[in-house]
Scaffold this active site. Sequence first.
Site: not given
Length: 201
Positions: A49-51, A81, A110, A139-140, A180, A182
């Site tokens: 997600g977004e850390s 991630c 990051r 992804i990023r 990822h 998942e």
Amino acid sequence: MTAPVIGVLALQGDVREHVAALSGVGAQVRAVRRPGELDAVDGLVIPGGESTTISKLVDIFELREPIDKRIAAGMPVYGSCAGMIMLATELLDGRPDQRGFDGIAMTVRRNAFGRQVDSFEAPVGITGIEDGPLHAVFIRAPWVERVGDAVEVLGTVTDGPAANRIVAVRQGNLLATSFHPELTGDLRLHAYFADLVRAAT
Ligand code: GLN
């Protein structure tokens, strides 16, 4: 054998996908948003997600100290991630106000792969996982720049501009990947983590 009870930190990110993957490997899965819910699980997944957001929400939901305590007590945790970022003891290119758990002795950068390879897919072989490499989706994504003595490197990128970068690590009961699993339908990494939780319980 009884099914391990595994929580997914459900503050932000791809929670549903991890819940589905863990159910697929026979775990009992619970969403974790409160300290009481954390008490009820044997292991925890921190999703992608977004850390920076996850870090903020961990404080708002008063989960930081409880999670640090469970980690210190040996609870298995798997971070993918943004979850890897949350498990790093040292972060590069993070936001000054974001903070991770007392997790894996590693330095993580990051958004490390840069613009050209912002998102990409590559086969990554993982030590301890049989039947060929995983199809890794980045992804990023972060990568791991430095690991402490207690950290085992489980997987690296094999070729391209990011060749040899560390993207999967384990320190005791803590596991982290830049990618990822998942999102792919390949449940081998979740099965590996469920085994780890079973062994620790
Ligand atoms: N770049 C994101 C972060 O800094 C991680 C991306 C992801 O989890 N897919 O948290």
